[in-house]
Design an enzyme around this catalytic site. Sequence first.
Site, PDB file in Angstrom:
ATOM      1  NE  ARG A  25       5.031  -3.926   5.700  1.00  0.00           N
ATOM      2  CZ  ARG A  25       4.749  -3.766   4.409  1.00  0.00           C
ATOM      3  NH1 ARG A  25       5.527  -4.322   3.493  1.00  0.00           N
ATOM      4  NH2 ARG A  25       3.721  -3.041   4.015  1.00  0.00           N
ATOM      5  CE1 TYR A  81       0.845   9.409   4.615  1.00  0.00           C
ATOM      6  CE2 TYR A  81      -0.995   8.722   3.270  1.00  0.00           C
ATOM      7  CZ  TYR A  81       0.356   8.721   3.528  1.00  0.00           C
ATOM      8  OH  TYR A  81       1.214   8.039   2.702  1.00  0.00           O
ATOM      9  N   PRO A  82      -4.874   8.940   6.762  1.00  0.00           N
ATOM     10  CG  PRO A  82      -7.135   9.495   7.136  1.00  0.00           C
ATOM     11  CD  PRO A  82      -5.729  10.033   7.277  1.00  0.00           C
ATOM     12  CG  MET A  83      -4.204   5.731   1.983  1.00  0.00           C
ATOM     13  SD  MET A  83      -2.733   5.658   0.914  1.00  0.00           S
ATOM     14  CE  MET A  83      -3.529   5.576  -0.716  1.00  0.00           C
ATOM     15  CE  LYS A 143      -3.872   2.417  -3.786  1.00  0.00           C
ATOM     16  NZ  LYS A 143      -2.795   3.333  -4.205  1.00  0.00           N
ATOM     17  CG  HIS A 188       3.172   3.391  -4.246  1.00  0.00           C
ATOM     18  ND1 HIS A 188       3.070   4.615  -4.840  1.00  0.00           N
ATOM     19  CD2 HIS A 188       2.752   3.571  -2.969  1.00  0.00           C
ATOM     20  CE1 HIS A 188       2.603   5.506  -3.973  1.00  0.00           C
ATOM     21  NE2 HIS A 188       2.419   4.882  -2.827  1.00  0.00           N
TER      22      HIS A 188
END
Lengths: 258, 258, 258, 258, 258
Positions: free
Chosen positions: C140, C154-156, C158, C181
């Site tokens: 990872r 894409y950026p995100m 919370k 999720h």
Amino acid sequence: MRMPEAPQTDEGWYALHDFRTVDWDAWREAPEHERERAIESGVDYLQAHESLADTDGETGGSAVFTVLGHKADLLILHLRPTTTQLDTAERRFERTPFARFTEQTSSYVSVTEVSGYMSQEYFEGETVEDSGMARYIRSRIEPEIPDAEHVCFYPMDKRRGEQDNWYDLPFEERADLMSNHGEIGREYAGKVTQIITGSIGFDDYEWGVTLFADDPTEIKHLLYEMRFDPSSSRYAEFGSFYFGRRFDPSDLDAVLAG
Amino acid sequence: MRMPEAPQTDEGWYALHDFRTVDWDAWREAPEHERERAIESGVDYLQAHESLADTDGETGGSAVFTVLGHKADLLILHLRPTTTQLDTAERRFERTPFARFTEQTSSYVSVTEVSGYMSQEYFEGETVEDSGMARYIRSRIEPEIPDAEHVCFYPMDKRRGEQDNWYDLPFEERADLMSNHGEIGREYAGKVTQIITGSIGFDDYEWGVTLFADDPTEIKHLLYEMRFDPSSSRYAEFGSFYFGRRFDPSDLDAVLAG
Amino acid sequence: MRMPEAPQTDEGWYALHDFRTVDWDAWREAPEHERERAIESGVDYLQAHESLADTDGETGGSAVFTVLGHKADLLILHLRPTTTQLDTAERRFERTPFARFTEQTSSYVSVTEVSGYMSQEYFEGETVEDSGMARYIRSRIEPEIPDAEHVCFYPMDKRRGEQDNWYDLPFEERADLMSNHGEIGREYAGKVTQIITGSIGFDDYEWGVTLFADDPTEIKHLLYEMRFDPSSSRYAEFGSFYFGRRFDPSDLDAVLAG
Amino acid sequence: MRMPEAPQTDEGWYALHDFRTVDWDAWREAPEHERERAIESGVDYLQAHESLADTDGETGGSAVFTVLGHKADLLILHLRPTTTQLDTAERRFERTPFARFTEQTSSYVSVTEVSGYMSQEYFEGETVEDSGMARYIRSRIEPEIPDAEHVCFYPMDKRRGEQDNWYDLPFEERADLMSNHGEIGREYAGKVTQIITGSIGFDDYEWGVTLFADDPTEIKHLLYEMRFDPSSSRYAEFGSFYFGRRFDPSDLDAVLAG
Amino acid sequence: MRMPEAPQTDEGWYALHDFRTVDWDAWREAPEHERERAIESGVDYLQAHESLADTDGETGGSAVFTVLGHKADLLILHLRPTTTQLDTAERRFERTPFARFTEQTSSYVSVTEVSGYMSQEYFEGETVEDSGMARYIRSRIEPEIPDAEHVCFYPMDKRRGEQDNWYDLPFEERADLMSNHGEIGREYAGKVTQIITGSIGFDDYEWGVTLFADDPTEIKHLLYEMRFDPSSSRYAEFGSFYFGRRFDPSDLDAVLAG
């Protein structure tokens, strides 16, 4: 349906905050004689407008400031009795050879305003001419540009949120909030001077606030204190802040030299 | 009407975060001698400002960083006792032949700040000069720029939401929140150093935060931990984040070479 | 005051998503030999970075993609163990004659991340080296760039809303939400591969998500399904989406030819 | 934890909405022979793509429109079975001499979509091939571009508000809302034709809506009526609207002549 | 499911608000004969369109205004019976040598509209032709451009908030709100004239409002009063405001001279 009462307002001079960046590459590379011609034309323009040589009745005012940071390098502020004069002042600048070295990146169009929140008796027509009140009102809508080192400009709205909606409050509550707000301002009398302009219908926000002070931290302290006042904490929405330093038109050459 | 008490603040040096992109096309195509002249002028400017040769009293500080990503290539940070010095430093850069190869794409104008949340006794006038507290306060408002590899800058506001409104909280609650917040910062002592600047009246956000660390993940861990702290989780609004690496002015040539 | 616990995180390689448009006018009009030289330098740069010739320890990874639509024409993705390597990779590109025909219009700076939500035992120090868990964690944070035709970035953030505030939830609730999720993601194993990077302190959002798939509709189905999951439906805020197709550096000429 | 069910979707052709402004200064000043060569190449490109000469299996569709206002002058719409074909169509345009006189200012990347809200039986696999339902589905995901004078394009999201959150509604409620919404559309059958494309993972919004009508007021009436439907009034967030008029590629010269 | 009833609307002429900045650098440096040719072509274009020489049936209207501030220098307003005429008017301008000295920085596409809130009987088909009502409706959808000195343009939406959602209100409540709103407007009869255009499907907002007045403070007073009316205070969202002064096409030279 309940209709909250709009305060009466009275307007005076129209205001143009004309923000410009300098095209430093063009400036650096221009031949000396071209820079001299540009400076001369810039100084002429700025001096003519500060001395109101462009105004028949010789009323209004103009001033020029450097602006810190990338948003602008210069702020030219014009106050004039008519929109024609503002419109002309803006376009006349473009005729000067100096204008070639600048780009108009932002601006604000508004008009000096007093409102019935603060000066109810004035609007009730009970003001005796030449009284203190009449002179105070005039000083607000035909203001002298204060002779201070620093300037701060920002536009603002009153919030129309789904819970906190200024325009849904009863007149009395709004008047109380404005009165408390004004008291904070008065604590800074002699240290910070303000010009309040209204811009509904003229520009994207509802008001413009222009503050003048020699000590920049006084502006910071005033605005920080106001931010805790409910009239700001719950009901104000701010646009961009511009901060600068006044200079005499004759120093334009020195300013551009760094 | 309840008026939540604004904390007292004390200010020190004015700060300009000057973000610039490099015009790589112009740089690539410039003749060797022009690049040499540009580099020389850039190194001179940066060294003079880092060594405070531009400052009479030799106080303040300057540093230069590369910035990762498209928002900027360089960050020049200036701290100075007066706005005149900042204003001059910004415009003097434009006089250098190196400036031709850069464009100022962003900036931040602010002033170092300590507030009464953290240092109540200082503001109550009980601080003995040369005491630990006095030295601590001075280290905050006249800070040395830490000698760390990485820098992170972002501006922030305290939220004025319709439910979560920082400016409507009682002073004591705000002081408690700030105190908890400060504790997280102290866990990172020796790993992350911060310079806090206030910008109400000077720029679009209320504060600027500049963090310095050798290990970038320490900055990430600190900010992630803080984001769960109510003072951030419920009351912070962040602007853009800039992340970069410090370099010595004399390495400007190597930096531009890739 | 309750302090929700931040999850522990571990970081691996730093990531630069470097988005560029092609200056098609300059390309169309450049003489053939200049285009050849540009292509040669572009292919060299891309091949050297894909083969990690720029990296001492030969760790990390790079890949190049076309991007559909106006936001960019090319995405160059770099993963490297140090910020110095990323910083150098970004600036080295500008040294190539090919760079003249591109403009960096967007970017994202982040670092690969695993968090304690998903891998609690790892963070409790109970992971035996070379165990399956250790290998999973390494896959990872030191990920191979998947060899798939399509990419989506894409950026995100919370959400920190006044009702729906991720950062105010108890750790256990957040861990449950993340676990559900993750289950959706696992249904797409073999079809969609992801690289998760954290960017708090490095860029404007909190995370970057980079998805790889041969069939673009699998990316669409995965993200649509996730959007109904409370972890997204109530707590996610998305930035811009970029969608592209991988190509081999040696095909750069063909790609530019249309 | 409740997981609202995502509707199944089926996808057909990929769509590129390619918005371009004309560089009128360059056009006005170009020599006649250069304009002729540009027009010829533009007409060739547009005709080849409308006639699907670029497509092996001769499926898909292309059309060109003028766009009113400053956001664009031209919209080139491409529908193709593969992303490779879209990607190539976008870049091939840049090879034409006509491209020099245009700039790609906006775009939208998506794919035609039918969803399980409307066509549950189709997704349950009970659709007999060549049945009316199968033909209907195909007409939605492999749509002919309607031969109408006007076009309207806008992207949209379903709202994820803190109270009104589409993605938190049960499937049945969403299906009912979509069904009522569809009924409004059907009232405009024969007057307004739509192509619905999905863009999760491909572009910044979740869907693109492209409407075609001879009478522009029919588009306005349809969208106004829909805006009062809860599926829009409470759950839709709209991006920019583009409005234009179709023209035959062979009229490109006349269009540019004004 | 309750479906609030959309008001019927009737449309008349299509409107293009075409905002342009002047390229002052190019203008200042152009040779005299080029400026003369540009002015001549600009005057010709503006006069032809004001006199509807471009319109077969000689219906519609055009006018030109200076705009204060940086958002634009000129506003050319066109009203025409067909979109073809608008589209042509926009592109024909680009054919003039004057266009070289301008850039289209903003615009608005809409169509004149009357709605069933205000004129229910008209929509119920009970309006006798040539009656007062019929003439009133025609004056709204085929309006003469008022011959006033000042113009104000802004686009607006009705709010679809989670609490204050215009589109969720019953028809009767909306009609009452609009009726009260209209009453404020009627107080300014003879002082401020408005043209209301609808833009759903045509541009980014739902309506455009164009106000005309000799005295700018009347526009300010009207809009300030309206802002307290619930139809604005709770349900309006405004875009950018543009403010300008009308001039006769033959004065174009004088306007550019400052």
